[in-house]
Design a protein around this motif. Sequence first.
Motif, PDB file in Angstrom:
ATOM      1  N   MET A   1     -12.990  -2.454 -20.395  1.00 26.42           N
ATOM      2  CA  MET A   1     -14.140  -2.407 -20.850  1.00 26.42           C
ATOM      3  C   MET A   1     -14.885  -0.620 -20.369  1.00 26.42           C
ATOM      4  O   MET A   1     -15.913  -0.082 -21.012  1.00 26.42           O
ATOM      5  CB  MET A   1     -14.932  -3.041 -20.168  1.00 26.42           C
ATOM      6  CG  MET A   1     -14.706  -4.448 -20.319  1.00 26.42           C
ATOM      7  SD  MET A   1     -15.938  -4.733 -22.387  1.00 26.42           S
ATOM      8  CE  MET A   1     -16.996  -5.399 -22.007  1.00 26.42           C
ATOM      9  N   GLU A   3     -14.163   2.041 -21.693  1.00 26.20           N
ATOM     10  CA  GLU A   3     -14.676   3.350 -21.985  1.00 26.20           C
ATOM     11  C   GLU A   3     -14.818   2.948 -23.378  1.00 26.20           C
ATOM     12  O   GLU A   3     -15.747   3.546 -23.971  1.00 26.20           O
ATOM     13  CB  GLU A   3     -12.766   3.137 -22.759  1.00 26.20           C
ATOM     14  CG  GLU A   3     -12.438   1.844 -23.812  1.00 26.20           C
ATOM     15  CD  GLU A   3     -11.291   1.237 -22.743  1.00 26.20           C
ATOM     16  OE1 GLU A   3     -11.294  -0.053 -23.615  1.00 26.20           O
ATOM     17  OE2 GLU A   3     -11.130   1.327 -21.234  1.00 26.20           O
ATOM     18  N   ARG A   4     -16.353   1.426 -22.997  1.00 28.11           N
ATOM     19  CA  ARG A   4     -16.713   1.098 -24.070  1.00 28.11           C
ATOM     20  C   ARG A   4     -18.286   0.517 -23.078  1.00 28.11           C
ATOM     21  O   ARG A   4     -18.136  -0.205 -23.333  1.00 28.11           O
ATOM     22  CB  ARG A   4     -16.601  -0.028 -24.979  1.00 28.11           C
ATOM     23  CG  ARG A   4     -15.197   0.327 -25.608  1.00 28.11           C
ATOM     24  CD  ARG A   4     -14.978  -1.066 -26.115  1.00 28.11           C
ATOM     25  NE  ARG A   4     -14.201  -0.462 -27.078  1.00 28.11           N
ATOM     26  CZ  ARG A   4     -13.663  -1.599 -27.952  1.00 28.11           C
ATOM     27  NH1 ARG A   4     -14.230  -3.268 -27.633  1.00 28.11           N
ATOM     28  NH2 ARG A   4     -12.523  -1.246 -29.175  1.00 28.11           N
ATOM     29  N   PHE A   6     -22.022   1.043 -23.980  1.00 33.33           N
ATOM     30  CA  PHE A   6     -22.260  -0.213 -24.365  1.00 33.33           C
ATOM     31  C   PHE A   6     -21.891  -1.363 -24.477  1.00 33.33           C
ATOM     32  O   PHE A   6     -23.185  -2.300 -24.191  1.00 33.33           O
ATOM     33  CB  PHE A   6     -22.449   0.974 -25.593  1.00 33.33           C
ATOM     34  CG  PHE A   6     -23.873   0.143 -26.531  1.00 33.33           C
ATOM     35  CD1 PHE A   6     -25.183  -0.156 -25.650  1.00 33.33           C
ATOM     36  CD2 PHE A   6     -23.320  -1.135 -27.245  1.00 33.33           C
ATOM     37  CE1 PHE A   6     -26.360  -0.013 -26.304  1.00 33.33           C
ATOM     38  CE2 PHE A   6     -24.727  -1.517 -28.409  1.00 33.33           C
ATOM     39  CZ  PHE A   6     -25.902  -1.502 -27.886  1.00 33.33           C
ATOM     40  N   ALA A   7     -20.846  -1.169 -24.760  1.00 28.79           N
ATOM     41  CA  ALA A   7     -20.648  -3.103 -24.774  1.00 28.79           C
ATOM     42  C   ALA A   7     -20.760  -3.600 -23.675  1.00 28.79           C
ATOM     43  O   ALA A   7     -20.729  -4.550 -23.223  1.00 28.79           O
ATOM     44  CB  ALA A   7     -18.753  -2.797 -25.158  1.00 28.79           C
ATOM     45  N   TRP A   8     -20.666  -2.779 -22.016  1.00 30.10           N
ATOM     46  CA  TRP A   8     -20.477  -3.934 -21.316  1.00 30.10           C
ATOM     47  C   TRP A   8     -22.311  -3.625 -20.720  1.00 30.10           C
ATOM     48  O   TRP A   8     -22.337  -4.703 -20.301  1.00 30.10           O
ATOM     49  CB  TRP A   8     -19.500  -2.425 -20.655  1.00 30.10           C
ATOM     50  CG  TRP A   8     -20.040  -2.859 -18.816  1.00 30.10           C
ATOM     51  CD1 TRP A   8     -20.486  -2.119 -17.736  1.00 30.10           C
ATOM     52  CD2 TRP A   8     -19.460  -3.903 -17.785  1.00 30.10           C
ATOM     53  NE1 TRP A   8     -20.177  -3.101 -16.388  1.00 30.10           N
ATOM     54  CE2 TRP A   8     -19.612  -3.853 -16.694  1.00 30.10           C
ATOM     55  CE3 TRP A   8     -18.315  -4.773 -18.758  1.00 30.10           C
ATOM     56  CZ2 TRP A   8     -19.528  -4.977 -15.572  1.00 30.10           C
ATOM     57  CZ3 TRP A   8     -18.007  -5.791 -17.029  1.00 30.10           C
ATOM     58  CH2 TRP A   8     -18.392  -6.247 -16.174  1.00 30.10           C
ATOM     59  N   MET A  10     -24.109  -4.245 -22.912  1.00 33.00           N
ATOM     60  CA  MET A  10     -24.978  -4.750 -23.476  1.00 33.00           C
ATOM     61  C   MET A  10     -23.976  -6.739 -23.464  1.00 33.00           C
ATOM     62  O   MET A  10     -24.818  -7.860 -22.968  1.00 33.00           O
ATOM     63  CB  MET A  10     -24.549  -5.550 -25.382  1.00 33.00           C
ATOM     64  CG  MET A  10     -25.186  -4.208 -26.203  1.00 33.00           C
ATOM     65  SD  MET A  10     -26.937  -4.376 -25.618  1.00 33.00           S
ATOM     66  CE  MET A  10     -27.494  -5.738 -26.867  1.00 33.00           C
ATOM     67  N   THR A  11     -23.089  -6.488 -22.100  1.00 35.09           N
ATOM     68  CA  THR A  11     -22.555  -7.454 -21.702  1.00 35.09           C
ATOM     69  C   THR A  11     -23.538  -8.267 -20.575  1.00 35.09           C
ATOM     70  O   THR A  11     -24.018  -9.567 -20.661  1.00 35.09           O
ATOM     71  CB  THR A  11     -20.930  -8.224 -21.766  1.00 35.09           C
ATOM     72  OG1 THR A  11     -20.617  -7.397 -22.028  1.00 35.09           O
ATOM     73  CG2 THR A  11     -20.419  -9.418 -20.930  1.00 35.09           C
ATOM     74  N   CYS A  12     -23.470  -7.241 -20.056  1.00 34.27           N
ATOM     75  CA  CYS A  12     -24.794  -7.941 -18.378  1.00 34.27           C
ATOM     76  C   CYS A  12     -25.919  -8.074 -18.922  1.00 34.27           C
ATOM     77  O   CYS A  12     -26.935  -8.368 -18.258  1.00 34.27           O
ATOM     78  CB  CYS A  12     -24.730  -6.909 -17.700  1.00 34.27           C
ATOM     79  SG  CYS A  12     -23.097  -5.657 -16.793  1.00 34.27           S
TER      80      CYS A  12
END
Length: 106
Positions: A1, A3-4, A6-8, A10-12
């Motif tokens: 995660m 390297e991403r 933004f994804a991390w 959004m998950t939080c």
Amino acid sequence: MAERPFAWLMTCIMWAGPVWGFSTAPQVNCPTQFRAVASEVSAPKVGEHALSKAQIKFQVFDAIKGASADDTLSVEILKFGPLKVEQGKEYLVQLDKGKLCWIEEI
């Protein structure tokens, strides 16, 4: 995660969303609002159970909305509930059709 980012992020945010549902708003807009002294706290001793109620009589000294000064209003609360009202202390009380909306000690 890593390297991403933004994804991390959004998950939080997605997992933290339900937390906002637990916050409380101290300003409740009820039709009757006043500052009063708890003049009498009474509860029946006979047949006590988890849903026993206590009768609180308030002597209004500052009518904010919907009440008049020098009124005596009464409210029922759970005797063994989370709210503890002590005789002689001042409270900010909000009612809606005689039912308690909000109460806090001043």
